[in-house]
Write an enzyme that holds these catalytic residues in place. Structure first.
Site, mmCIF file in Angstrom:
data_model
loop_
_atom_site.group_PDB
_atom_site.id
_atom_site.type_symbol
_atom_site.label_atom_id
_atom_site.label_comp_id
_atom_site.label_asym_id
_atom_site.label_seq_id
_atom_site.Cartn_x
_atom_site.Cartn_y
_atom_site.Cartn_z
ATOM 1 N N LYS A 73 0.852 -1.192 0.000
ATOM 2 C CA LYS A 73 0.000 0.000 0.000
ATOM 3 C C LYS A 73 0.889 1.244 0.000
ATOM 4 O O LYS A 73 1.608 1.499 0.960
ATOM 5 C CB LYS A 73 -0.910 0.033 1.231
ATOM 6 C CG LYS A 73 -1.968 1.122 1.087
ATOM 7 C CD LYS A 73 -2.587 1.551 2.385
ATOM 8 C CE LYS A 73 -1.832 2.635 3.091
ATOM 9 N NZ LYS A 73 -1.735 3.928 2.368
ATOM 10 N N GLY A 90 7.739 4.601 7.673
ATOM 11 C CA GLY A 90 6.872 5.743 7.944
ATOM 12 C C GLY A 90 7.210 6.344 9.289
ATOM 13 O O GLY A 90 8.314 6.147 9.817
ATOM 14 N N SER A 91 6.241 7.048 9.852
ATOM 15 C CA SER A 91 6.514 7.781 11.086
ATOM 16 C C SER A 91 6.546 6.847 12.296
ATOM 17 O O SER A 91 5.962 5.759 12.278
ATOM 18 C CB SER A 91 5.435 8.855 11.282
ATOM 19 O OG SER A 91 4.180 8.220 11.349
ATOM 20 N N THR A 92 7.179 7.321 13.340
ATOM 21 C CA THR A 92 7.310 6.517 14.559
ATOM 22 C C THR A 92 5.944 6.245 15.190
ATOM 23 O O THR A 92 5.671 5.134 15.646
ATOM 24 C CB THR A 92 8.269 7.227 15.537
ATOM 25 O OG1 THR A 92 9.558 7.245 14.920
ATOM 26 C CG2 THR A 92 8.377 6.515 16.866
ATOM 27 N N GLY A 127 4.248 3.640 13.232
ATOM 28 C CA GLY A 127 5.003 2.399 13.460
ATOM 29 C C GLY A 127 4.548 1.712 14.740
ATOM 30 O O GLY A 127 4.358 0.493 14.775
ATOM 31 N N GLU A 134 10.904 0.885 9.626
ATOM 32 C CA GLU A 134 11.881 1.945 9.334
ATOM 33 C C GLU A 134 11.185 3.253 9.645
ATOM 34 O O GLU A 134 10.288 3.672 8.902
ATOM 35 C CB GLU A 134 12.281 1.897 7.853
ATOM 36 C CG GLU A 134 12.977 0.623 7.438
ATOM 37 C CD GLU A 134 14.369 0.474 8.033
ATOM 38 O OE1 GLU A 134 14.897 1.462 8.590
ATOM 39 O OE2 GLU A 134 14.921 -0.625 7.962
ATOM 40 N N CYS A 178 14.199 10.805 6.259
ATOM 41 C CA CYS A 178 14.332 10.295 7.630
ATOM 42 C C CYS A 178 15.759 10.440 8.143
ATOM 43 O O CYS A 178 15.972 10.602 9.333
ATOM 44 C CB CYS A 178 13.905 8.839 7.668
ATOM 45 S SG CYS A 178 14.766 7.863 6.432
ATOM 46 N N GLU A 191 10.746 15.411 14.939
ATOM 47 C CA GLU A 191 11.098 15.310 13.522
ATOM 48 C C GLU A 191 10.165 16.243 12.755
ATOM 49 O O GLU A 191 8.951 16.053 12.769
ATOM 50 C CB GLU A 191 10.908 13.865 13.049
ATOM 51 C CG GLU A 191 11.320 13.684 11.609
ATOM 52 C CD GLU A 191 10.972 12.317 11.044
ATOM 53 O OE1 GLU A 191 9.838 11.838 11.272
ATOM 54 O OE2 GLU A 191 11.829 11.732 10.367
HETATM 55 P P1 NAD Z 1 3.096 8.022 7.938
HETATM 56 O O1 NAD Z 1 3.549 7.167 9.048
HETATM 57 O O2 NAD Z 1 2.057 9.028 8.198
HETATM 58 O O3 NAD Z 1 2.535 7.111 6.738
HETATM 59 C C1 NAD Z 1 3.293 6.091 6.161
HETATM 60 C C2 NAD Z 1 2.364 5.043 5.565
HETATM 61 O O4 NAD Z 1 1.632 4.426 6.619
HETATM 62 C C3 NAD Z 1 1.333 5.593 4.586
HETATM 63 O O5 NAD Z 1 1.184 4.682 3.524
HETATM 64 C C4 NAD Z 1 0.073 5.640 5.431
HETATM 65 O O6 NAD Z 1 -1.109 5.537 4.678
HETATM 66 C C5 NAD Z 1 0.250 4.416 6.304
HETATM 67 N N1 NAD Z 1 -0.499 4.445 7.564
HETATM 68 C C6 NAD Z 1 -0.899 5.519 8.287
HETATM 69 N N2 NAD Z 1 -1.589 5.130 9.381
HETATM 70 C C7 NAD Z 1 -1.616 3.770 9.360
HETATM 71 C C8 NAD Z 1 -2.167 2.765 10.220
HETATM 72 N N3 NAD Z 1 -2.835 3.090 11.325
HETATM 73 N N4 NAD Z 1 -2.000 1.463 9.882
HETATM 74 C C9 NAD Z 1 -1.321 1.123 8.777
HETATM 75 N N5 NAD Z 1 -0.799 2.019 7.921
HETATM 76 C C10 NAD Z 1 -0.926 3.329 8.208
HETATM 77 O O7 NAD Z 1 4.422 8.677 7.332
HETATM 78 P P2 NAD Z 1 4.548 9.716 6.152
HETATM 79 O O8 NAD Z 1 4.116 11.049 6.622
HETATM 80 O O9 NAD Z 1 3.950 9.143 4.922
HETATM 81 O O10 NAD Z 1 6.162 9.690 5.958
HETATM 82 C C11 NAD Z 1 7.029 10.410 6.730
HETATM 83 C C12 NAD Z 1 7.627 9.550 7.835
HETATM 84 O O11 NAD Z 1 8.289 8.415 7.290
HETATM 85 C C13 NAD Z 1 8.694 10.300 8.605
HETATM 86 O O12 NAD Z 1 8.522 10.076 9.971
HETATM 87 C C14 NAD Z 1 9.989 9.666 8.120
HETATM 88 O O13 NAD Z 1 11.068 9.766 9.004
HETATM 89 C C15 NAD Z 1 9.575 8.267 7.878
HETATM 90 N N6 NAD Z 1 10.516 7.606 6.975
HETATM 91 C C16 NAD Z 1 11.404 6.700 7.490
HETATM 92 C C17 NAD Z 1 12.348 6.099 6.657
HETATM 93 C C18 NAD Z 1 13.349 5.102 7.186
HETATM 94 O O14 NAD Z 1 13.952 4.382 6.381
HETATM 95 N N7 NAD Z 1 13.577 5.035 8.487
HETATM 96 C C19 NAD Z 1 12.361 6.413 5.297
HETATM 97 C C20 NAD Z 1 11.451 7.352 4.824
HETATM 98 C C21 NAD Z 1 10.520 7.929 5.671
#
Ligand code: NAD
Length: 516
Positions: free
Chosen positions: A203, A255-257, A260, A277, A312, A414
């Site tokens: 997704k 995605g975000s912490t 996560g 991640e 990130c 962040e």
């Molecule tokens: P986000 O966590 O808001 O969303 C990431 C993904 O998760 C999206 O596809 C979103 O639809 C999905 N999502 C949201 N809520 C969910 C839930 N309850 N259950 C399952 N899936 C859900 O992050 P974002 O705003 O899209 O991206 C930015 C974040 O990603 C930053 O915190 C960044 O540091 C992190 N990031 C980390 C790395 C790494 O390798 N460590 C790389 C890139 C981005």
């Protein structure tokens, strides 16, 4: 250089104007609108609800994707589960050969994929999207060659007893990615998962789904039906249903912490492993003996302006020793205006647009907080630039802030934009303690000529990805991931494929007493 027919086509494509590229990418987004990739094809979803996708550089709509619910997730997971057995039983090297062909096809389409990604992410084609498309191909090729590495162990046992472990595929992998580098993130998920014999349902983020849908459409030309699937939807709906689905046996999330942590809770209910991640707030420390020119260049690289700071591993907490503070920071501030902000699809643009109005508002809120903090000063940036012809775009100038207390949210959260804090330091123990005083632990960088100091830093810094005298990215053959609340598990590398996309079965065979 001689120009082959292929490079000639490429050159012609590169020669197109940004308007032509935008028009072609918009046409592609319209064609992909309302579709998911399942059953080996691009097809309509079961739901008729949709999510609008905007061009971050203009605010204009570029299409809409299905807002899939439980019904769609169930249907596609079930297809992926059906495809899993046959895929996992294919010889690993054969899976690798197919993955290699998929990488070749993606390479042929890389310019179009890069344009589509630049259109929806706002990342500049020249500095980010095109290179990211090449990295995507590189990551897939790396994993495609790892068929021979899915090995177990033989362990000594009593005479006549044979003990060994074998690595087995897990089943359907649920992959969830963000919007900041979707081409690369897709490859990091599907490469190891498919090579190891799993099938995938991915997704993408709501904000940037089209290039990922196109990648999966291309994969269908090469891979068997049901092996690689992609559906769209909101995180709290499609994402959550995917995590909780009983037939999904592994989750890989970037995605975000905060999200996560939610995903880990969802996965805990059914005891499935999660690779996470997550976010970062990464220290970039300049020692007094560092070469000021290299350190200034490293600070600029660390800001990750090719993604508008939405990275990130960006070095957003900059600590410069008092002895060379002024020299280094002056160089950085002088260089920043030369990074050209503008239309992501314009060949001359180096810094594109922030992903969304919400993200831009978040950045402005943090800069506003800094402005209201006594003693803090904005060294550069701190405003929206005027980009002619793109007045409704989400652009923001690169912003450096000095003089904030360590406790400020601006220093601790962040922000995920082109904003960094800068601090002057005198005592190494103090700066190291401050660097570690965070819940994050993704990346860390130090600039020094002193080898003993560098090794001491490597030893004591709490981060998963540490660099000395460079601010670069991990390549496919070395593992990458965070410590503390920046993540769990590792991506890339042979080891991460084996450890995180297979499980180990222990087998004991007693040959004693067998008929002669
Ligand atoms: P986000 O966590 O808001 O969303 C990431 C993904 O998760 C999206 O596809 C979103 O639809 C999905 N999502 C949201 N809520 C969910 C839930 N309850 N259950 C399952 N899936 C859900 O992050 P974002 O705003 O899209 O991206 C930015 C974040 O990603 C930053 O915190 C960044 O540091 C992190 N990031 C980390 C790395 C790494 O390798 N460590 C790389 C890139 C981005």
């Amino acid at each position: 250089m001689t120009i082959s027919p292929e490079t000639a086509v490429h050159e012609v494509r590169r020669g197109r104007s940004s308007q032509e590229r935008t028009a072609a990418a918009c046409g592609e987004a319209r064609r992909l609108s309302g579709r998911i990739v399942a059953n080996g094809t691009l097809r309509a979803a079961l739901t008729d609800r949709t999510i609008e996708v905007e061009n971050p550089a203009t605010g204009a709509g570029i299409g809409a994707v299905p807002r899939c619910g439980r019904e769609d997730v169930d249907a596609v997971v079930s297809l992926a589960h059906t495809a899993w057995r046959a895929w996992s039983r294919r010889p690993a090297r054969e899976r690798g050969a197919l993955l290699m062909r998929a990488a070749d096809r993606l390479e042929e389409e890389s310019e179009a994929l890069a344009c589509l990604s630049a259109l929806e992410t706002g990342n500049a084609l020249a500095t980010q999207a095109r290179g990211e498309a090449a990295t995507m191909v590189d990551i897939l090729r790396f994993f495609a060659g790892l068929g021979g590495e899915l090995k177990g162990q033989t362990v000594p046992a009593a005479p006549g007893v044979f003990q060994y472990t074998r690595r087995e595929s897990m089943g359907v992998v649920g992959a969830i990615i963000p919007w900041n580098a979707p081409l690369m993130q897709t490859a990091s998920k599907i490469g190891p998962a498919l090579m190891a014999g799993n099938t995938v349902l991915l997704k993408p983020a709501e904000q940037a789904p089209f290039a990922v849908l196109r990648i999966f459409e291309i994969l269908q030309e090469v891979l068997p039906e049901g092996v690689a699937n992609c559906l769209t939807g909101l995180g709290e709906e499609a994402g959550r249903f995917l995590v909780e689905h009983p037939l999904v046996r592994k989750i890989t999330f970037t995605g975000s912490t905060g999200v996560g942590a939610e995903i880990l809770r969802g996965a805990a209910g059914k005891i499935v492993p999660v690779t996470a991640e997550l976010g970062g707030k990464n220290p970039n420390i300049v020692m007094p003996d560092a070469d000021p020119r290299r350190a200034a260049d490293g600070i600029l690289r660390g800001l990750r302006l090719q993604r508008q700071g939405q990275s990130c591993s960006a070095g957003t907490r900059i600590y410069i020793h008092d002895d060379i503070y002024d020299t280094v920071i002056d160089r950085v501030i002088e260089a920043i205006p030369a990074f050209r902000i503008g239309d992501p699809l314009d060949e001359r643009t180096q810094v594109g647009a922030i992903i969304s109005r919400e993200q831009l508002a978040r950045i402005e809120r943090y800069v506003g907080l800094a402005r209201d903090t006594a003693g803090a000063s904005i060294l550069c940036g701190g405003k929206r630039p005027v980009v002619q012809g793109f007045e409704n775009g989400n652009f923001y100038t690169t912003t450096l802030i000095e003089g904030l207390p360590v406790s400020s949210e601006v220093c601790r959260d962040e922000i995920f934009g082109p904003v960094a804090t800068v601090a002057r330091w005198h005592d190494f123990e103090e700066v190291l303690a401050e660097a570690n005083d965070t819940n994050f632990g993704l990346a860390a960088v130090i600039w020094t000529q002193n080898l003993a100091r560098a090794l001491d830093f490597v030893d004591r810094i709490e981060a998963g990805f540490v660099q000395v005298n460079q601010f670069s990215v991990a390549e496919a053959n070395i593992e990458y991931g965070g410590a503390k609340m920046s993540g769990m598990g590792r991506e890339l590398s042979v080891e991460s494929m084996v450890q995180h996309f297979t499980w180990s079965k222990t087998v004991l065979i007693n040959g004693n007493g067998a008929e002669e």
